[in-house]
Motif scaffolding. Structure first.
Motif, PDB file in Angstrom:
ATOM      1  N   ALA A   1       0.833  -1.200   0.000  1.00  0.00           N
ATOM      2  CA  ALA A   1       0.000   0.000   0.000  1.00  0.00           C
ATOM      3  C   ALA A   1       0.869   1.252   0.000  1.00  0.00           C
ATOM      4  O   ALA A   1       2.052   1.226   0.351  1.00  0.00           O
ATOM      5  CB  ALA A   1      -0.924   0.013   1.213  1.00  0.00           C
TER       6      ALA A   1
ATOM      7  N   THR B   1      -0.664   8.351   1.584  1.00  0.00           N
ATOM      8  CA  THR B   1      -0.518   9.735   1.136  1.00  0.00           C
ATOM      9  C   THR B   1      -0.886  10.661   2.283  1.00  0.00           C
ATOM     10  O   THR B   1      -2.008  10.609   2.803  1.00  0.00           O
ATOM     11  CB  THR B   1      -1.417  10.028  -0.081  1.00  0.00           C
ATOM     12  OG1 THR B   1      -1.118   9.092  -1.126  1.00  0.00           O
ATOM     13  CG2 THR B   1      -1.194  11.446  -0.588  1.00  0.00           C
TER      14      THR B   1
ATOM     15  N   GLU C   1       4.183  10.972  -0.106  1.00  0.00           N
ATOM     16  CA  GLU C   1       3.785   9.568  -0.081  1.00  0.00           C
ATOM     17  C   GLU C   1       4.814   8.713   0.654  1.00  0.00           C
ATOM     18  O   GLU C   1       6.018   8.978   0.589  1.00  0.00           O
ATOM     19  CB  GLU C   1       3.599   9.032  -1.500  1.00  0.00           C
ATOM     20  CG  GLU C   1       2.475   9.711  -2.275  1.00  0.00           C
ATOM     21  CD  GLU C   1       2.285   9.109  -3.654  1.00  0.00           C
ATOM     22  OE1 GLU C   1       3.210   8.387  -4.117  1.00  0.00           O
ATOM     23  OE2 GLU C   1       1.232   9.351  -4.272  1.00  0.00           O
TER      24      GLU C   1
ATOM     25  N   THR D   1      -4.655   9.346   3.062  1.00  0.00           N
ATOM     26  CA  THR D   1      -5.285   8.373   2.156  1.00  0.00           C
ATOM     27  C   THR D   1      -4.370   7.161   2.048  1.00  0.00           C
ATOM     28  O   THR D   1      -3.165   7.309   1.795  1.00  0.00           O
ATOM     29  CB  THR D   1      -5.516   8.970   0.758  1.00  0.00           C
ATOM     30  OG1 THR D   1      -6.366  10.108   0.864  1.00  0.00           O
ATOM     31  CG2 THR D   1      -6.178   7.935  -0.159  1.00  0.00           C
ATOM     32  N   ILE D   2      -4.920   5.996   2.244  1.00  0.00           N
ATOM     33  CA  ILE D   2      -4.156   4.766   2.038  1.00  0.00           C
ATOM     34  C   ILE D   2      -4.716   4.076   0.799  1.00  0.00           C
ATOM     35  O   ILE D   2      -5.937   3.938   0.649  1.00  0.00           O
ATOM     36  CB  ILE D   2      -4.199   3.833   3.272  1.00  0.00           C
ATOM     37  CG1 ILE D   2      -3.339   2.589   3.015  1.00  0.00           C
ATOM     38  CG2 ILE D   2      -5.626   3.473   3.673  1.00  0.00           C
ATOM     39  CD1 ILE D   2      -3.113   1.744   4.261  1.00  0.00           C
ATOM     40  N   THR D   3      -3.824   3.680  -0.094  1.00  0.00           N
ATOM     41  CA  THR D   3      -4.226   3.104  -1.381  1.00  0.00           C
ATOM     42  C   THR D   3      -3.509   1.783  -1.597  1.00  0.00           C
ATOM     43  O   THR D   3      -2.278   1.706  -1.492  1.00  0.00           O
ATOM     44  CB  THR D   3      -3.876   4.061  -2.532  1.00  0.00           C
ATOM     45  OG1 THR D   3      -4.480   5.333  -2.293  1.00  0.00           O
ATOM     46  CG2 THR D   3      -4.372   3.504  -3.860  1.00  0.00           C
ATOM     47  N   THR D   4      -4.271   0.753  -1.897  1.00  0.00           N
ATOM     48  CA  THR D   4      -3.684  -0.546  -2.244  1.00  0.00           C
ATOM     49  C   THR D   4      -3.695  -0.699  -3.762  1.00  0.00           C
ATOM     50  O   THR D   4      -4.690  -0.381  -4.410  1.00  0.00           O
ATOM     51  CB  THR D   4      -4.463  -1.709  -1.614  1.00  0.00           C
ATOM     52  OG1 THR D   4      -5.832  -1.634  -2.028  1.00  0.00           O
ATOM     53  CG2 THR D   4      -4.377  -1.668  -0.108  1.00  0.00           C
TER      54      THR D   4
ATOM     55  N   LEU E   1      -8.275  -3.397   3.872  1.00  0.00           N
ATOM     56  CA  LEU E   1      -8.499  -2.974   2.490  1.00  0.00           C
ATOM     57  C   LEU E   1      -8.146  -4.098   1.537  1.00  0.00           C
ATOM     58  O   LEU E   1      -7.063  -4.682   1.638  1.00  0.00           O
ATOM     59  CB  LEU E   1      -7.657  -1.751   2.149  1.00  0.00           C
ATOM     60  CG  LEU E   1      -8.127  -0.387   2.662  1.00  0.00           C
ATOM     61  CD1 LEU E   1      -7.077   0.659   2.304  1.00  0.00           C
ATOM     62  CD2 LEU E   1      -9.474  -0.006   2.092  1.00  0.00           C
TER      63      LEU E   1
ATOM     64  N   SER F   1      -7.972  -0.683  -3.900  1.00  0.00           N
ATOM     65  CA  SER F   1      -8.913   0.074  -3.067  1.00  0.00           C
ATOM     66  C   SER F   1      -8.199   1.279  -2.449  1.00  0.00           C
ATOM     67  O   SER F   1      -6.973   1.329  -2.382  1.00  0.00           O
ATOM     68  CB  SER F   1      -9.480  -0.812  -1.953  1.00  0.00           C
ATOM     69  OG  SER F   1     -10.132  -1.946  -2.482  1.00  0.00           O
ATOM     70  N   SER F   2      -8.981   2.241  -1.993  1.00  0.00           N
ATOM     71  CA  SER F   2      -8.397   3.385  -1.297  1.00  0.00           C
ATOM     72  C   SER F   2      -9.371   3.894  -0.243  1.00  0.00           C
ATOM     73  O   SER F   2     -10.588   3.762  -0.391  1.00  0.00           O
ATOM     74  CB  SER F   2      -8.039   4.513  -2.269  1.00  0.00           C
ATOM     75  OG  SER F   2      -9.200   5.113  -2.801  1.00  0.00           O
TER      76      SER F   2
ATOM     77  N   LYS G   1      -9.882   7.359   2.380  1.00  0.00           N
ATOM     78  CA  LYS G   1      -9.497   8.694   2.851  1.00  0.00           C
ATOM     79  C   LYS G   1     -10.110   8.890   4.228  1.00  0.00           C
ATOM     80  O   LYS G   1     -11.307   8.673   4.420  1.00  0.00           O
ATOM     81  CB  LYS G   1      -9.985   9.761   1.877  1.00  0.00           C
ATOM     82  CG  LYS G   1      -9.601  11.182   2.268  1.00  0.00           C
ATOM     83  CD  LYS G   1     -10.128  12.177   1.242  1.00  0.00           C
ATOM     84  CE  LYS G   1      -9.775  13.607   1.634  1.00  0.00           C
ATOM     85  NZ  LYS G   1     -10.298  14.583   0.634  1.00  0.00           N
TER      86      LYS G   1
END
Length: 394
Positions: free
Chosen positions: A125, A128, A134, A180-183, A201, A205-206, A208
């Motif tokens: 992941a 941000t 990041e 924001t965490i984004t996989t 997650l 996916s993300s 916020k």
């Protein structure tokens, strides 16, 4: 062996057979060399018709699997045989998988398939921060990543990302900041929010979320993709999950006080699904005003601004979190979307694929060839792997 079979058969007759036990019993039935398989077939034949018409097999499957909803009808791939012949795709996946992983099938039988293999996804992941910078959570070492006013962010040894609120947060009147965490495709991650809520997650996916919930009337986050939530109870601060979308008709809001639930809100899926395991949630569609209050074991399905509530087997909805794929009357295109996200592959179709429905379970931590190999046991579909592209063929 006989004692085990008699035990499984008794549970079948009582209608209390679990999924795993159903697979075990069907495996024993399919092994022609098993001395007692004929006796078992006769005992089951005494209860169920020896010939089952296609329109009759869904309720038969319901009895076998003890599921709450009707399983969609699929095209039969073989002549009807014994009580389970109407569920041939279920048998092929479940029993074939049992044989496959126990060494009963030759893994080298399709060398073209195994010559190009792809490993499953894992913890991956990007975090941000509020200033746009990041942090790669995959590359970051364990320990404290950042500490700002009111919150400490750290990565644990098992890969979890944990937000811990200070007992006396500073600058509580300051503007709320968001992370924001984004996989990526092929990634998953667990986040512990500053209020103690836990979020898993799924791939692609993300989420916020505010870095602190202090002094806020509600705990509001935004989700795209899929996530499983275990929300910390706080009657003074309702927890809300928004699923914004490029299509306004697909925007949804979920309100809870403290509960366990799963949300599947991928843009490439035809429906948005909210599944409740524990507690109570209210799902609403702002654009249409549609709303539904869910009880444990229920799922809200949003499509075309409308909401439908159904009773389901929650095990299927959270299988991904528990490390499995569970296909319960699912078409090949739906299955391949899951495979595409988890293995980070492109999926293309060649030729006319028959509209079958598949039922079975396989580990998400298997190489992609093992998952595809089990699907191929149905003889209804075949695959070719070239680099990170999978071609689906009849």
């Amino acid at each position: 062996m006989k004692e085990r079979i008699n035990y499984l058969l008794l549970r079948f007759e009582e209608g209390t057979l679990s999924r795993a036990e159903t697979e075990e019993l069907m495996a024993l039935l399919e092994l022609d060399e098993t001395p007692v398989s004929d006796a078992i077939a006769k005992r089951i034949d005494a209860q169920l018709p020896t010939t089952v018409e296609p329109e009759q097999w869904a309720p038969v499957l319901e009895k076998i699997l003890s599921v709450d909803r009707k399983i969609p009808q699929g095209r039969l791939l073989m002549p009807l045989f014994r009580w389970a012949a109407a569920a041939v795709i279920l048998i092929t996946l479940s029993v074939g998988g049992w044989l496959y992983f126990s060494g009963g099938l030759d893994k080298d039988s399709n060398k073209a398939l195994y010559a190009n293999d792809i490993q499953p996804g894992g913890n991956d992941a990007i975090l941000t921060l509020a200033d746009g910078s990041e942090i790669s959570l995959t590359d970051a070492g364990r320990g404290k990543l950042l500490e700002t006013a009111g919150v400490r962010i750290e990565k644990l040894a098992d890969g979890q990302l944990v937000y811990t609120a200070n007992k006396e947060p500073e600058n509580t009147g300051a503007e709320v900041t968001y992370n924001t965490i984004t996989t990526p495709r092929g990634g998953q991650y667990q986040v512990n929010l500053p209020d103690g809520s836990k979020v898993w997650l799924n791939a692609a996916s993300s989420m916020k979320f505010p870095t602190s919930f202090a002094k806020q009337k509600e705990r509001r986050i935004e989700l795209s993709g899929e996530a499983y939530f275990e929300v910390a109870k706080n009657k003074e601060q309702p927890f809300k999950v928004l699923t914004p979308s490029s299509e306004k008709d697909r925007m949804q809001e979920i309100e809870v006080l403290g509960t366990h639930f799963n949300v599947n809100a991928y843009d490439d899926e035809p429906e948005t699904k909210t599944t409740l395991l524990e507690g109570s949630v209210r799902v609403s569609v702002p654009v249409s005003g549609a709303a539904a209050q869910l009880l444990p074991g229920q799922q809200a399905i949003m499509k075309n601004r409308a909401l439908q509530t159904v009773n389901i087997d929650t095990e299927e909805a959270v299988a991904w979190k528990n490390g499995n794929f569970i296909f319960a009357g699912e078409g090949i295109e739906s299955i391949m979307r899951k495979i595409s996200r988890w293995y980070n592959v492109e999926v293309v179709y060649q030729g006319k694929i028959q509209p079958n429905n598949y039922i079975g379970t396989v580990s998400r931590f298997s190489d992609v060839s093992e998952v595809l190999g089990i699907l191929e046991l149905t003889k209804a579909v075949h695959f070719k792997i070239e680099g990170r592209r999978i071609t689906v063929m009849p």
